[in-house]
Design a protein around this motif. Sequence first.
Motif, short mmCIF file in Angstrom:
data_model
loop_
_atom_site.label_atom_id
_atom_site.label_comp_id
_atom_site.label_asym_id
_atom_site.label_seq_id
_atom_site.Cartn_x
_atom_site.Cartn_y
_atom_site.Cartn_z
N ALA A 100 4.75 10.29 -7.14
CA ALA A 100 5.82 10.42 -8.13
C ALA A 100 5.45 10.80 -9.35
N ALA A 101 4.34 10.10 -9.56
CA ALA A 101 3.77 10.04 -11.13
C ALA A 101 2.79 11.27 -11.21
N GLU A 102 2.35 11.86 -10.11
CA GLU A 102 1.13 12.99 -10.34
C GLU A 102 1.68 14.06 -9.95
N ILE A 115 4.03 1.54 -0.94
CA ILE A 115 4.75 1.77 -2.40
C ILE A 115 3.96 2.47 -3.36
N HIS A 116 2.65 1.69 -3.39
CA HIS A 116 1.50 2.38 -4.15
C HIS A 116 1.43 3.82 -4.00
N ILE A 117 1.50 4.31 -2.74
CA ILE A 117 1.24 5.79 -2.52
C ILE A 117 2.71 6.44 -3.22
N ALA A 150 10.23 1.20 -3.89
CA ALA A 150 9.06 1.64 -4.89
C ALA A 150 9.66 2.23 -6.35
N PHE A 151 11.12 2.56 -6.27
CA PHE A 151 11.67 3.00 -7.56
C PHE A 151 12.89 2.28 -8.07
N GLU A 189 0.82 -1.15 -0.06
CA GLU A 189 0.04 0.03 0.09
C GLU A 189 0.86 1.36 0.03
N ARG A 205 4.55 5.75 -5.45
CA ARG A 205 4.55 5.77 -6.88
C ARG A 205 3.41 6.79 -7.51
N GLU A 206 2.31 6.72 -6.71
CA GLU A 206 1.33 7.80 -7.29
C GLU A 206 1.68 9.25 -7.29
N PRO A 216 13.21 9.38 -7.11
CA PRO A 216 12.80 10.48 -7.92
C PRO A 216 12.53 11.89 -7.14
#
Lengths: 304, 433
Positions: free
Chosen positions: A28-30, A21-23, A54-55, A19, A25-26, A61
């Motif tokens: 970093a992407a958004e 890691i998902h956060i 996560a990365f 959970e 990545r979200e 990043p």
Amino acid sequence: MTQTHPDYQLSQLDQLEAESIHIFREVAAEFEKPVLMFSGGKDSIVMMRLAEKAFFPAKIPFPVLQVDTGLDFDEVLATRDNWVNRLGVRLIVASVDDAIKNGVVVDDGKTSRNRLQIGTLLNAIEEEGFTAAFGGGRRDEEKARAKERVYSHRDEFGQWDPKNQRPELWSLYNGRLHEGEHMRIFPISNWTELDVWHYIDREGIEIPSIYFAHERQVIKRDGMWLSLSDAVQPREGETVETKMVRFRTVGDKSQTGCVESEARTTAEIIDEIAIARVTERGATRGDDRFSEAAMEDRKKEGYF
Amino acid sequence: MSPEISPVAEKHEGRAPMDLLRFATAGSVDDGKSTLIGRLLLDSKSIFEDQLEAVESTSQSKGYDYTDLALLTDGLRSEREQGITIDVAYRYFATPTRKFIIADTPGHIQYTRNMVTGASTADLGLVLVDARHGLTEQSRRHAVLLSLLRVPHLVLAINKMDLVDWDEAVYEKIHNEFTAFATKLNIPDLEVIPISALQGDNVVTRSENTPWYHGPTLMHHLEHVHVASDRDLQDVRFPVQYVVRPKSDAYHDYRGYAGQVAGGVLKPGDEVIVLPSGMTSTIEGIDLFDQEISEAFPPMSVTVRLADDVDVSRGDMIARVNNAPKPSQDIDAMICWMTNEPLRPRQKLAIKHTTRTGRAMVKDIQYRLDVNSLHRDQDTRELGLNEIGRVQLRTTVPLLCDPYAKNRTTGSFILIDEATGVTVGAGMINSGA
């Protein structure tokens, strides 16, 4: 080929990790400019580990931001440097002393360093233009945190409005911001103190040595053991004693108390916490004890 | 990458892997919900001395002659001043077998919005009724919302049994009434437990007052209810979150697609399709941090590498060639509306579905669902705050979706007001066309 999980069940620690890691990545992407707020404490170290995972194999990043109270434990700064160097991330240090010097915050001699961190932090976020700041807050820490979102919206003054929080459903996080606003992100919201320790134990990662039992010169004040240091000297009627202690949280030296303990390993700490009868903040954070609503007030102002 | 395939489970040295259960509670203070949560926290030793002392002193200063366990869960000062709970609060406790996350939702204000939020991630819903009053409109509404959110397990706790002299007939009557009502809903698993939250009967320890009751205590049920089969392990759904490209010397050509598995089991060698492009490839490897793993399933966060150099980016979905969702821009969904300004036809909103974001326009509001009577009001022209209705949307980007009944991750979305940035709606997809 080996089957990893014959029953397709993940342990709760693996579920929490997935959970978080998902956060990461979200975000970093958004978000355009995220930053990780790193105190050197165990929660922020768990965050570093999760971000690393996560990365991987890419570097994290985003940079790491630390608020230097000027009263940080040397052991904590050493651990911070080890982490930052190993992961090759950029470290930004926002100093409370500089903030006082530049008039960003006012040291009236009565306000704790912890409180002065708020203005220093908000100024650093604004100056660098960060749009998302990861914090290590957990909902089990304190009642006011129990209603905190994973994505916690802050207005252009960096304030939290508990009555006006965005609903957060499923794992669909809403990162919309207006100019000047930013988001606090709490990837380990659903972890408890014990989860954090189990994870540190399982991952075998470095945390500051002051978390483990060691001999230290201490002074009893307001029912807490404070470490003798340049910031904490005995007042009239107080005596300096040598005790076997460890810290349950790391803040600034003038505020953070330690507890008597013999726990020298993470496994021993886990055993100790499993039977502990006082929350970590109640036991060792002078700044949270002034009133039941202390945390809520600081959060509204923009505390982590 | 290490060529060795190492089992994830081996990393847990010596410690028994603990399971996780998320459950949502709903109801008002009158039903004894806060007392029940306080009881669960207290009896599982998740309350610390300083927390208990704070509650004891507050109880005293309010002139109570008992410790008001409900105070343990009243978080914000503004709420305490008003004596109400205004928001979803999350609580944590653990027993040796399981960790529990409670989404504690208030009974009064913003009721539906909070309940829907709390239920969206729940494995189990806990509905409390007062034995003296039996099923109320509110308890029926709880059950309807839990069913709508597809919470797979439901517990009906009949509280304050001590106030009806532990009468089996009272329990039976409420049990039967609820079972009859539940036939109209989607409730795959129901447990009805007679309790007294105040005195602790059948909460953690079995009560001597209910010799006629042969079911589990509440805690036993929470610890043992089987949730592993609730996930979809058949249909591979992998929404791509983030593309990992280190561009370092050691990983010069590495290109991985990071995401959290939403359905099915992915394995190296599987033939996959990337949506919406429709390109096909083969899974070359699955990475979990610095290890290659042999399979990935929900809710693992992993990084998938493909054998071919296909164009994949955030918002795409990896599925199986013969089992993929159909990209769709016409969405038929149940929507829970969460803001004061009503939802109306022609309205335009931002939509977030899995890792995909786009815009949506409201084509039609088919009906408003009365969550008390289940009546469908077909004459409605709008959805107000805390109302739920069936809505047709047209989206700017195709959604790679499944019916919510099949997959709670690929079947759900949120709607965002583009001007304010606020989350204003929650959607559960019936179908995409």
